[in-house]
Design a protein around this motif. Structure first.
Motif, mmCIF file in Angstrom:
data_model
loop_
_atom_site.group_PDB
_atom_site.id
_atom_site.type_symbol
_atom_site.label_atom_id
_atom_site.label_comp_id
_atom_site.label_asym_id
_atom_site.label_seq_id
_atom_site.Cartn_x
_atom_site.Cartn_y
_atom_site.Cartn_z
ATOM 1 N N UNK A 1 0.826 -1.214 0.000
ATOM 2 C CA UNK A 1 0.000 0.000 0.000
ATOM 3 C C UNK A 1 0.860 1.263 0.000
ATOM 4 N N UNK A 2 0.293 2.339 -0.502
ATOM 5 C CA UNK A 2 1.031 3.599 -0.596
ATOM 6 C C UNK A 2 1.570 4.045 0.757
ATOM 7 N N UNK A 3 0.827 3.813 1.835
ATOM 8 C CA UNK A 3 1.314 4.211 3.159
ATOM 9 C C UNK A 3 2.656 3.557 3.463
ATOM 10 N N UNK A 4 2.819 2.295 3.081
ATOM 11 C CA UNK A 4 4.081 1.591 3.320
ATOM 12 C C UNK A 4 5.184 2.120 2.414
ATOM 13 N N UNK A 5 4.855 2.449 1.180
ATOM 14 C CA UNK A 5 5.858 3.002 0.264
ATOM 15 C C UNK A 5 6.342 4.358 0.767
ATOM 16 N N UNK A 6 5.413 5.173 1.263
ATOM 17 C CA UNK A 6 5.795 6.477 1.827
ATOM 18 C C UNK A 6 6.684 6.282 3.045
ATOM 19 N N UNK A 7 6.298 5.375 3.930
ATOM 20 C CA UNK A 7 7.145 5.077 5.083
ATOM 21 C C UNK A 7 8.567 4.768 4.637
ATOM 22 N N UNK A 8 8.676 3.919 3.618
ATOM 23 C CA UNK A 8 9.973 3.452 3.168
ATOM 24 C C UNK A 8 10.832 4.582 2.627
ATOM 25 N N UNK B 1 10.481 7.871 2.920
ATOM 26 C CA UNK B 1 10.717 8.967 3.854
ATOM 27 C C UNK B 1 11.739 8.555 4.912
ATOM 28 N N UNK B 2 11.562 7.383 5.482
ATOM 29 C CA UNK B 2 12.476 6.927 6.534
ATOM 30 C C UNK B 2 13.895 6.727 6.032
ATOM 31 N N UNK B 3 14.031 6.080 4.872
ATOM 32 C CA UNK B 3 15.367 5.721 4.376
ATOM 33 C C UNK B 3 15.897 6.702 3.350
ATOM 34 N N UNK B 4 15.092 7.682 2.949
ATOM 35 C CA UNK B 4 15.457 8.661 1.929
ATOM 36 C C UNK B 4 15.830 7.976 0.622
ATOM 37 N N UNK B 5 14.962 7.090 0.163
ATOM 38 C CA UNK B 5 15.184 6.333 -1.065
ATOM 39 C C UNK B 5 14.822 7.193 -2.275
ATOM 40 N N UNK B 6 15.822 7.570 -3.052
ATOM 41 C CA UNK B 6 15.601 8.451 -4.195
ATOM 42 C C UNK B 6 14.744 7.797 -5.270
ATOM 43 N N UNK C 1 14.457 11.721 15.740
ATOM 44 C CA UNK C 1 15.843 12.028 16.081
ATOM 45 C C UNK C 1 16.404 11.020 17.074
ATOM 46 N N UNK C 2 17.502 10.390 16.676
ATOM 47 C CA UNK C 2 18.175 9.447 17.553
ATOM 48 C C UNK C 2 17.558 8.066 17.588
ATOM 49 N N UNK C 3 16.469 7.849 16.821
ATOM 50 C CA UNK C 3 15.774 6.576 16.918
ATOM 51 C C UNK C 3 15.539 5.870 15.591
ATOM 52 N N UNK C 4 15.244 6.588 14.510
ATOM 53 C CA UNK C 4 14.813 5.889 13.311
ATOM 54 C C UNK C 4 15.260 6.582 12.032
ATOM 55 N N UNK C 5 15.228 5.801 10.944
ATOM 56 C CA UNK C 5 15.505 6.331 9.620
ATOM 57 C C UNK C 5 16.817 7.069 9.517
ATOM 58 N N UNK C 6 16.823 8.133 8.724
ATOM 59 C CA UNK C 6 18.052 8.886 8.500
ATOM 60 C C UNK C 6 18.429 9.789 9.668
ATOM 61 N N UNK D 1 11.289 15.404 15.032
ATOM 62 C CA UNK D 1 10.908 14.390 14.039
ATOM 63 C C UNK D 1 10.928 15.073 12.687
ATOM 64 N N UNK D 2 11.844 14.656 11.780
ATOM 65 C CA UNK D 2 12.037 15.462 10.578
ATOM 66 C C UNK D 2 12.639 14.671 9.429
ATOM 67 N N UNK D 3 12.428 15.198 8.224
ATOM 68 C CA UNK D 3 13.051 14.651 7.019
ATOM 69 C C UNK D 3 14.359 15.378 6.783
ATOM 70 N N UNK D 4 15.390 14.597 6.551
ATOM 71 C CA UNK D 4 16.709 15.135 6.265
ATOM 72 C C UNK D 4 16.860 15.416 4.777
ATOM 73 N N UNK D 5 17.878 16.175 4.435
ATOM 74 C CA UNK D 5 18.216 16.408 3.040
ATOM 75 C C UNK D 5 19.670 16.784 2.910
ATOM 76 N N UNK D 6 20.382 16.113 1.993
ATOM 77 C CA UNK D 6 21.795 16.418 1.809
ATOM 78 C C UNK D 6 22.199 16.245 0.351
ATOM 79 N N UNK D 7 22.745 17.284 -0.248
ATOM 80 C CA UNK D 7 23.441 17.259 -1.528
ATOM 81 C C UNK D 7 24.754 17.998 -1.316
ATOM 82 N N UNK D 8 25.599 17.998 -2.311
ATOM 83 C CA UNK D 8 26.829 18.768 -2.186
ATOM 84 C C UNK D 8 26.486 20.246 -2.021
#
Length: 483
Positions: free
Chosen positions: A310-317, A319-324, A406-411, A427-434
């Motif tokens: 389901x889409x909820x699981x894909x979003x979890x995946x 967002x948590x792992x930052x899968x491009x 923070x300190x518990x899950x995902x990125x 609780x937040x989404x990270x982002x990193x590029x050069x």
């Protein structure tokens, strides 16, 4: 280069049509129960989330762990009382004092590690008021915080239970079939794959078994691969060509394990033609059939269809792992359903329209992909906080449960080392590029006030680790300020 960042029902039928309807659409097969499936209707369910709707329409979240200790022996309740659950996320209080962020943020954002352009916005989740902003309307590259936009758009338009189909129909000859790619990049070969932990989906083996069953056990000699759903450039504008090796794959409407050659590693080498690789693996499961390019004929009888998680699981995946790769695939799937075109331009149209519908000012916003891997994307901190506020009272409110803790899950599991007080509070989404770092999400102040925030840093010369540490410390300082 980017550095950042359930059910078993597989439907077989013989109804004549070239492509199956999207799950949940009129006339489509009803998704059955799934071991990891969740129904999300605005109630945040991760880590025992309690949602309180305030009079002003905002949301306040209280979250705590509920795991109980286990022993190897049976004991009576009287002899073994349950322990008080340890807190995972800070609790919130709708009556808590609104912090005076103007008294602390100017100095925090003047941190020498943020020596480039910095856009920041902090808003009250209860009232929606912006409490402080710095260059809040300045468009900057968001990096993987862009995935929050993709998640909200997908949940708004597709819903939490939508699943992406992969179909096989009869071919032009009796000894052929057509594999119709529908956009699922999470397929596995035999049920064991990269996305199993977060987004267990369908396998090529079960699709092959269903096809053979529908054909009375007779294997086809030819498998035609229909990738007509996606006809755009496999590389989004601005994404460096070298990033299509380890950071993501060339986009295609069907992949196994997100196109990874090694399904145990996030940054594994990707196939240069992931759709062809998937078709070759499928043909092998059908007894070694030959693979050729082709298109399903109108009215071709459907032999079998399998679905993603389901889409909820894909979003979890993603967002948590930052899968491009997965976030781009979901963004394109949303474009296909809403605009009828699986293209980067259609994706941009849908995302901008979604933000506008949630009350976000789109001035200066530019979207070339759904992952944030393109450094030419542009977002503002104010747009991020407005998006989160809009999502909080909409059908996409479940995006909050997907954000790393923070300190518990995902990125964020290994972040906040110098900002210990922020663990379980941010609780937040990270982002990193050069040269690009971002942090976008929610936090709870020491007094219990729930805030949403976004900080975007572009062009700092102090190094990515230093900037990320600064963002961690700033968000923690806001949470602990008591101001």
């Amino acid at each position: 280069m980017s550095l950042s960042d359930n059910a078993d029902p597989k439907v077989a039928s013989s109804t004549p049509h070239a492509r199956p309807a999207a799950p949940g659409a009129a006339g489509s097969p009803k998704p059955g129960p799934r071991r990891r499936r969740r129904v999300l209707t605005g109630v945040l369910a991760a880590l025992a989330v309690l949602v309180t709707v305030a009079a002003a329409g905002g949301l306040v979240w209280q979250i705590s762990a509920v795991a109980a200790p286990r022993t190897g022996t049976l004991t009576t309740p009287e002899a073994y009382p349950p322990a008080e659950p340890a807190p995972v996320l800070a609790s919130s209080n709708a009556d808590a004092t609104v912090p005076d962020l103007a008294s602390v943020l100017p100095n925090l954002l003047a941190d020498s590690r943020l020596n480039g352009s910095t856009s920041a916005s902090f808003a009250d989740a209860l009232t929606g008021d912006v409490l402080y902003e710095q260059e809040g309307t300045t468009p900057l590259a968001p990096a993987s915080s862009m995935k929050v936009v993709t998640a909200v758009a997908a949940l708004e338009h597709l819903g939490a239970e939508y699943r992406i189909p992969t179909t096989v129909v009869e071919g032009p000859t009796e000894d052929s079939v057509v594999l119709v790619a529908g956009g699922d990049v999470t397929l596995t070969v035999d049920g064991e794959g990269y996305y199993d932990e977060y987004a267990e989906g369908a396998s090529l083996q079960e699709l092959a078994d269903l096809v053979l069953e529908a054909r009375g056990g007779t294997a086809p000699n030819t498998v035609y691969l229909d990738t007509s759903a996606f006809t755009d450039n496999p590389k989004a504008e601005g994404v460096p060509a070298e990033d299509l090796v380890y950071m993501t794959a060339p986009m295609a409407p069907i992949m196994v394990d997100g196109g990874r050659k090694d399904n145990t590693a996030k940054y594994a080498e990707h196939y240069t033609d992931p759709a062809q690789a998937a078709a070759d693996q499928f043909a092998e499961l059908l007894g070694g059939a030959t693979v050729a390019a082709g298109t399903a004929e109108a009215g071709a009888a459907e032999l079998a269809t399998v679905y993603s998680a389901p889409m909820a699981a894909l979003v979890d995946s993603f967002i948590l792992t930052s899968d491009n790769l997965l976030s781009d695939a979901v963004a394109l799937q949303t474009a296909l359903v809403v605009e009828g075109a699986m293209t980067w331009a259609a994706m941009s149209t849908v995302h901008l329209a979604t933000l506008a519908s949630l009350g976000v000012d789109n001035t200066g916003l530019v979207f070339y992909d759904g992952s944030g891997l393109s450094p030419t994307n542009r977002m503002t901190a104010n747009a991020f906080t407005a998006l989160l506020l809009g999502a909080a009272s909409s059908s996409s409110s479940s995006v909050f449960e997907s954000l790393p803790v923070a300190g518990y899950s995902g990125t964020l599991d290994d972040r906040f080392g110098t900002a210990e007080a922020g663990k379980g509070v941010v609780r937040a989404k990270t982002g990193t590029l050069s040269g690009v770092s971002s942090l976008t999400g929610t936090l709870t102040t020491a007094d219990g006030r729930q805030l949403v925030f976004s900080i975007l840093s572009n062009g700092a010369t102090t190094g990515e680790t230093a900037v990320e540490t600064a963002l961690d410390e700033i968000s923690t300082a806001v949470a602990q300020c008591g101001c």
